[in-house]
Enzyme design. Structure first.
Site, PDB file in Angstrom:
ATOM      1  N   LYS A  51       0.799  -1.226   0.000  1.00 33.12           N
ATOM      2  CA  LYS A  51       0.000   0.000   0.000  1.00 33.12           C
ATOM      3  C   LYS A  51       0.835   1.282   0.000  1.00 33.12           C
ATOM      4  O   LYS A  51       0.384   2.323  -0.474  1.00 33.12           O
ATOM      5  CB  LYS A  51      -0.948  -0.004   1.193  1.00 33.12           C
ATOM      6  CG  LYS A  51      -2.101  -0.986   1.069  1.00 33.12           C
ATOM      7  CD  LYS A  51      -3.091  -0.570   0.001  1.00 33.12           C
ATOM      8  CE  LYS A  51      -4.349  -1.416   0.043  1.00 33.12           C
ATOM      9  NZ  LYS A  51      -5.352  -0.970  -0.951  1.00 33.12           N
ATOM     10  N   SER A 304       0.718 -10.060  -0.678  1.00 29.92           N
ATOM     11  CA  SER A 304       0.533  -8.605  -0.666  1.00 29.92           C
ATOM     12  C   SER A 304       0.784  -7.938   0.673  1.00 29.92           C
ATOM     13  O   SER A 304       1.035  -6.735   0.725  1.00 29.92           O
ATOM     14  CB  SER A 304      -0.887  -8.262  -1.136  1.00 29.92           C
ATOM     15  OG  SER A 304      -1.833  -8.849  -0.260  1.00 29.92           O
TER      16      SER A 304
END
Length: 403
Positions: A51, A304
């Site tokens: 992110k 992720s």
């Protein structure tokens, strides 16, 4: 849709800010697939997930004047940490709205990076409403977790790294919530295809929070009526308009995985790859475990994020062990007579299962006056051994209820 030059600019902007995270070949998954499987360990990224790539790109491109009123975001945790870190690096303030019940380690990390956290609603979508309201009232810029061109351009830097690190990759599996990361990887794969490479991109969603399959069928983003998944990082009720356009045009397909498959993937990554990954970050590996024959190797599975509450990790690992036949919980009713419990445990000992815990219950509405119930927690060696243990107890005349 961000073009090649825009994404190259974002990658240059991120140089020295984000880490080029490693890709590691996993032998267990490679053996299962019959070809090379590589893990893109983005769980080792700064702030624990991908992110920071999109958040930093979005905030940096605001310029000093645009950043002056501060920024605001909504997130269950990973985007929150990315925004908080990016804002601190760029010298601006950040307010993050997080759902009530967000994982405490994620809240603590977001605060430690300097952001102000407010708890609103039960989902990211509800928190996003509050973030938009604050943006309208104060002028703070909303940094959306996935629905902005700059965010997609930043996330695309991960796709560029993957295709450089594994130049012969044929399939890239990407965990998917709102679609920002999937869109970014798909854009880089499209660039590779235009230069003669054959690369397939597959999105992976939790089945209990999968907005993309129905939306792709409808040809437009369609909100889910409800969601329920341990993978809070990809629990998004509606695809973003910006990433949806890219995904619809460039992504080969989107598949879903169950909660059991997510749990099994988490256990495998911990045991066989020595990597701590959150449930959302394990979605790509879950897809490999569930459907190994449907992906052409070499495969890159993107991990992720690794921001997981230790308490959640404990529950999910136990869930994964149960799903993999490694942990068994059952109840057995026996006569309330001396020696009955000993005979049960002796029978159990012959199965070679490891007894973790035993509870002797004398009172329950389902019991007769001359019965007791024994709750057992056992470690087993896999599905066949688990079934053999249950079969042996039933053959010995015990009524077994598996929990």
């Amino acid at each position: 849709m961000p073009d090649d030059a825009d994404r190259d600019d974002a990658r240059a902007l991120l140089a020295g800010v984000v880490r080029t995270t490693p890709v590691v070949r996993n032998r267990a998954l490679s053996d299962l697939l019959g070809g090379d499987v590589w893990l893109k360990a983005e769980n080792l990224q700064r702030a624990g997930s991908f992110k920071i790539r999109g958040a930093y790109t979005r905030i940096a491109r605001l310029g000093e004047q645009g950043r002056a009123p501060g920024v605001v975001a909504a997130s269950a945790g990973n985007h929150a940490q990315g925004v908080a870190l990016a804002a601190s690096l760029l010298g601006t303030t950040a307010t993050v709205f997080m759902p009530v019940g967000a994982a405490l380690p994620k809240v603590a990390a977001t605060t430690a990076y300097g952001a102000r956290v407010q708890h609103v609603g039960r989902s990211v979508d509800e928190a996003l409403v509050a973030a938009r309201e604050m943006s309208a009232q104060t002028g703070a810029v909303l940094v959306h977790p996935f629905d902005h061109v700059d965010v997609v351009s930043g996330q695309a830097s991960l796709g560029a790294e993957v295709l450089e690190q594994v130049p012969d990759a044929r399939t890239v599996l990407v965990c998917t919530g709102g679609g920002g990361l999937l869109a970014g990887v798909a854009l880089e794969a499209d660039r590779a295809r235009r230069h003669g490479r054959d690369v397939t991109v597959v999105g992976v969603q939790a089945a209990a929070a999968a907005a993309y399959p129905a939306s792709l069928s409808a040809g437009e983003p369609v909100p889910l009526a409800r969601m329920s998944t341990m993978a809070d990082g990809i629990a998004v009720g509606r695809p973003g308009d910006v990433p949806f356009a890219v995904v619809a045009a460039l992504v080969d397909r989107v598949v879903t995985v169950t909660e059991e498959e997510l749990s099994r993937a988490l256990v495998l990554l911990l045991e066989r790859a020595k990597l701590v990954v959150e449930p959302a970050g394990a979605a790509a590996v879950a897809a490999l475990l569930a459907h190994p024959g449907t992906f052409e190797p070499p495969v890159v599975a993107v991990l992720s994020g690794g921001n997981v509450d230790p308490l959640v990790l404990h529950r999910v690992l136990r869930h994964g062990l149960v799903a993999g036949g490694r942990y068994l919980q059952l109840r057995v009713q026996i006569a309330d007579r001396p020696g009955a419990l000993g005979r049960l445990l002796e029978e159990l000992g012959r199965t070679d299962a490891n007894l973790v815990e035993v509870e002797h219950r004398r009172t329950a509405a389902r019991l007769h006056v001359d019965e007791v119930e024994v709750a057992l927690q056992l470690e087993t060696r896999g599905g066949e051994h688990r079934d053999a243990v249950i079969g042996a107890l039933r053959s010995a005349g015990y009524g077994v209820v598996v929990e």
